[in-house]
Structures are given as C-alpha cells and as structure tokens.
Design an enzyme around this catalytic site. Structure first.
Site, PDB file in Angstrom:
ATOM      1  N   TYR A 136      -0.772 -13.015  10.898  1.00  0.00           N
ATOM      2  CA  TYR A 136      -1.646 -14.120  10.476  1.00  0.00           C
ATOM      3  C   TYR A 136      -0.949 -15.463  10.623  1.00  0.00           C
ATOM      4  CZ  TYR A 136      -4.506 -10.453   8.328  1.00  0.00           C
ATOM      5  OH  TYR A 136      -5.277  -9.348   8.108  1.00  0.00           O
ATOM      6  N   LYS A 186       4.910   0.717  10.306  1.00  0.00           N
ATOM      7  CA  LYS A 186       4.686   1.412  11.578  1.00  0.00           C
ATOM      8  C   LYS A 186       6.019   1.408  12.315  1.00  0.00           C
ATOM      9  CE  LYS A 186       1.819   3.367  14.562  1.00  0.00           C
ATOM     10  NZ  LYS A 186       1.146   4.660  14.331  1.00  0.00           N
ATOM     11  N   ASP A 218      -0.863   4.703   9.702  1.00  0.00           N
ATOM     12  CA  ASP A 218      -2.007   5.545  10.099  1.00  0.00           C
ATOM     13  C   ASP A 218      -2.124   6.753   9.169  1.00  0.00           C
ATOM     14  OD1 ASP A 218       0.430   6.291  11.235  1.00  0.00           O
ATOM     15  OD2 ASP A 218      -0.392   6.805  13.193  1.00  0.00           O
ATOM     16  N   ASP A 242      -4.065  -5.902   4.029  1.00  0.00           N
ATOM     17  CA  ASP A 242      -5.444  -6.401   4.074  1.00  0.00           C
ATOM     18  C   ASP A 242      -6.399  -5.225   4.333  1.00  0.00           C
ATOM     19  OD1 ASP A 242      -7.680  -7.996   4.325  1.00  0.00           O
ATOM     20  OD2 ASP A 242      -6.958  -9.142   6.045  1.00  0.00           O
ATOM     21  N   ASP A 246      -9.078  -2.959   1.450  1.00  0.00           N
ATOM     22  CA  ASP A 246     -10.542  -2.782   1.583  1.00  0.00           C
ATOM     23  C   ASP A 246     -10.887  -1.295   1.541  1.00  0.00           C
ATOM     24  OD1 ASP A 246     -10.816  -5.570   1.963  1.00  0.00           O
ATOM     25  OD2 ASP A 246     -12.348  -5.306   3.512  1.00  0.00           O
TER      26      ASP A 246
HETATM   27  C1  LIG Z   1      -9.095 -14.714   5.916  1.00  0.00           C
HETATM   28  C2  LIG Z   1      -8.531 -13.345   5.678  1.00  0.00           C
HETATM   29  C3  LIG Z   1      -7.102 -13.242   6.052  1.00  0.00           C
HETATM   30  C4  LIG Z   1      -8.705 -13.023   4.253  1.00  0.00           C
HETATM   31  C5  LIG Z   1      -8.718 -11.560   3.942  1.00  0.00           C
HETATM   32  O1  LIG Z   1      -9.352 -10.740   4.549  1.00  0.00           O
HETATM   33  C6  LIG Z   1      -8.004 -11.156   2.768  1.00  0.00           C
HETATM   34  O2  LIG Z   1      -7.117 -11.853   2.304  1.00  0.00           O
HETATM   35  O3  LIG Z   1      -8.297 -10.055   2.264  1.00  0.00           O
HETATM   36 MG   LIG Z   2      -9.375  -8.788   3.540  1.00  0.00          MG
END
Ligand SMILES: CC(C)CC(=O)C(=O)O
Ligand SMILES: [Mg+2]
Ligand SMILES: NC(=O)C1=CN([C@@H]2O[C@H](COP(=O)(O)OP(=O)(O)OC[C@H]3O[C@@H](n4cnc5c(N)ncnc54)[C@H](O)[C@@H]3O)[C@@H](O)[C@H]2O)C=CC1
Length: 348
Positions: A136, A186, A218, A242, A246
């Site tokens: 990032y 990884k 993975d 990140d 999720d």
């Molecule tokens: C803009 C992204 C890097 C933000 C994101 O998906 C997060 O921090 O979970």
């Molecule tokens: Mg995110």
C-alpha cells in the site's frame, strides 16, 4: 476535556458513525466532539480527500472515530485524489502502524456465521495487522512499454524496524490473552516475508512466555474457516491482514460486526469498523452500526484508558445480540438507527 475527531466519510460511514457517537456521548459524557469532511466528502468540500483542516483536527484530537471512505464517483481521479488515500494518509501521518482487529462470535450469532455453529463458537482471536508499510505504501507506477504493453507495479517492502515494532505489539497482545501468536507470511516465495519471519523470531526472545508459530497465508485462509479456534493472536502484514480480517468477519457473523483500532507509539488512535463505505446499501438504513459502536469501545479503552466505559458498550452489544436484535446483514430487518436505539437502551 478529551477531543474526539469525528470523520464520517462516505457511503454508510456517516450512518454508522452517528450511532457510535450517540453511544459514546451516553457512556462518556465528558467528551468534546468536532467533525470534519474526509474522503469523497472531503474532495467535494475542499478539493482534497484529506483537506488540511481535517488533518489538523486529526492531529489535535485525542482520538479519531472514522466511518469509511470510497465512492465510485471518484475512481477516475488521479490516485492522490481518490477517497481511499485519506485513510492511508491519516494512518501514515499519525504514525498509526498497528491495527488491532478482534474477531469473536457474540453468543446467539451462530446462525449468521458462515461456519457451522460448533465451529463458529470457537472463534475468538485478534488480528494484529501492520498498517503503514507493504504494497500500500511502496513505490507504484504504470507505464506502457515500447511494444505497447501496459504494465503496473506496487512494490512490497518492509524494513526490519517496521517488522520489529509490529511484532512487539503482537507479542504484548498475546501476553495479555492466551499467550499464543501465529505469524502469517508467504516466506516460501517472498523476500519481504523471509525478513518478516527472521525479525519476528528475533523479537520472540523478548517474550519467552509467548508460544510463537508461523503459517503461510494461503494455508491461513483455509485454517481460518476450518478451525478458527486454533488462533489466539495473528500478526501479519498490511495486505494479508486486510484480506484475512474481512474473511474472519464472516466467521463471526458479518463484516458489520468487526471493529478496529489503529494505534502507534502514543495514546492517540484512529478507530473504525473494518468495512468500507458499502455503496450498495448506503442511504437505506440497512448498515449494521455495531462494528462502529464497538470501535467506540476500543477508543475508550486504548486512547482514554476508560476500560469500564469500553466494557459497558461491549456488554450492551452482547445483550442486544443475545436478545435477537438483527440488521439485514445478520438476517433481520432492524434499521441502523433502531440498532443504535436498542444499544443505548441496553446501556441503561
Ligand atoms: C483503503 C483500504 C486500504 C482500506 C481497507 O480495506 C482496510 O483498511 O481494511
Ligand atoms: Mg479492508
Ligand atoms: N477504511 C475504509 O475506509 C475502507 C474503504 N473501503 C472502500 O469502500 C468502498 C466499497 O468497498 P467494498 O469492497 O464494497 O467493501 P465494503 O466493506 O464497503 O462492502 C462489502 C460488502 O459488505 C457489506 N457491508 C459492509 N459494511 C456493512 C455494514 N456495516 N452492515 C451491513 N453490510 C455491510 C456491503 O453492503 C457490501 O455488500 C470502496 O471504495 C473501498 O475502497 C473499503 C474498505 C475499507
């Protein structure tokens, strides 16, 4: 009086932030709030996703409650002007290198989890995600080669001090929990991951009571749904963290349930749900505000030292979930504001 910067942002950001602020006001009456535009809203108001006045407020504040940024209307702008740059910029400018993302199943939410109930009940972990390095923040670019092929690159890079400081946060987090830390990388393919693993092993010597293990990302993605109970604390890089967080959210019922704390070396922090601006449900009262409300609890705990206030919010959320309160992501019909109302009632 502690100053809380409210940066609602775009999409459902303002909807969920509103409920989180109401809960904070009820639990900690001595707070001052100041709001500023960020993301697409910042661009509309001041021509930049992170306007100077917003950054100034963030720097002056004791803690930041952040909603979410992002809106397809800005996708064609230069990268520097896209809404997402605001959250990356805040994390970097404020030195918030560690992102704590707890994932646990609230009792009663088994039906919302993507896992079988007996497996869902075992998830109770914290992902410690590095937040100011990795792809990032590495060099980026696009070009067209002489033979007309379009190319793009994002450099993945970590320096040893960056790895060491996030490792220390993760070991300390594990020390305060069940004493198990799994570092996810990884290292079979990536140089950055080999450095990551070397440094994590070096830092482990400072925390002899923590049991350290390593896993490739993975495999970790698979293990997270097969047997999430095996994890106590996970430490990983920005990109892997990140994605895995999720994924963990659906093990715990919904992405609308997971809060986060972005912290650095001081007490200032930025608190936000792990989700984005959810344009598909924005403006419809469908967003689950609990991740934002629980982020408010993390704000009280980490930036203001108010453990009692944080625990009160978490207990209220547990109570409403146990009582059957459900927004659409959890299989119910409750609106964002009504969920805020029942949490406020449960605090009493
Ligand atoms: C803009 C992204 C890097 C933000 C994101 O998906 C997060 O921090 O979970
Ligand atoms: Mg995110
Ligand atoms: N920290 C931030 O500000 C973040 C910003 N984004 C941005 O958000 C925008 C949308 O990204 P997506 O990939 O769609 O991810 P997203 O997290 O916004 O949404 C993914 C899915 O989850 C649902 N969802 C998210 N939060 C929810 C909530 N509180 N209650 C109920 N359902 C919820 C959405 O409706 C959508 O179907 C993009 O512009 C992205 O860059 C994405 C992640 C984090």
């Amino acid at each position: 009086m502690p100053l809380i910067a409210i940066l609602p942002g775009d999409g459902i950001g303002p909807e969920v932030c509103r409920e989180a602020q109401r809960v904070l006001e009820a639990v900690a009456p001595g707070l001052a709030f100041e709001e500023a535009a960020v993301g697409g809203a910042g661009y509309d108001a001041a021509g930049h996703p992170l306007p100077p006045a917003t950054l100034d407020l963030a720097k002056r504040s004791d803690a930041i409650l952040f909603g979410a940024v992002g809106d397809a209307r800005y996708d064609r702008l230069d990268r520097a002007l896209r809404p997402e740059q605001a959250i990356l910029g805040l994390r970097k400018e404020l030195g918030l290198f560690a992102n704590l993302r707890p994932a646990k199943l609230f009792a009663g939410l088994e039906d919302a989890s993507a896992l079988r109930p007996e497996i869902a009940r075992t998830i109770d972990l914290v992902i410690v995600r590095e937040l100011t390095g990795d792809v990032y923040f590495g060099a980026k670019g696009r070009r067209t080669t002489e033979d007309g092929r379009r190319e793009g690159h994002d450099v993945m890079a970590y320096a040893e001090d960056e790895v060491a400081r996030i490792a220390r946060v993760a070991f300390a987090t594990a020390q305060g929990r069940n004493g198990r830390l799994c570092s996810i990388d990884k290292a079979n393919v990536l140089e950055t991951s080999q450095l990551w693993r070397d440094v994590v092993i070096e830092v482990a010597a400072e925390f002899p009571e923590v049991e350290l293990s390593h896993m490739y990302v993975d495999n970790a993605a698979m293990q997270l749904v097969r047997d999430p109970g095996q994890f106590d604390v996970i430490v990983t890089g920005n990109l892997f963290g990140d994605i895995l967080s999720d994924q963990a959210s659906m093990c715990a019922g919904s992405i609308g349930m997971l809060p986060s704390a972005a912290i650095g070396s001081g007490t200032q922090g930025l608190y936000e749900p792990i989700h984005g601006s959810a344009p598909d449900i924005a403006g419809q009262g469908k967003a689950n505000p609990l991740a934002a409300i629980l982020s408010g609890a993390m704000l009280l705990r980490h930036s203001l030292g108010d453990e009692a206030g944080a625990a009160r919010i978490e207990a209220a959320v547990a109570r409403v979930i146990a009582g059957g309160a459900r927004t659409p992501d959890l299989g119910g019909t409750m609106t964002t504001a009504t969920m805020g109302d029942v949490v406020l009632k449960a605090l009493a």
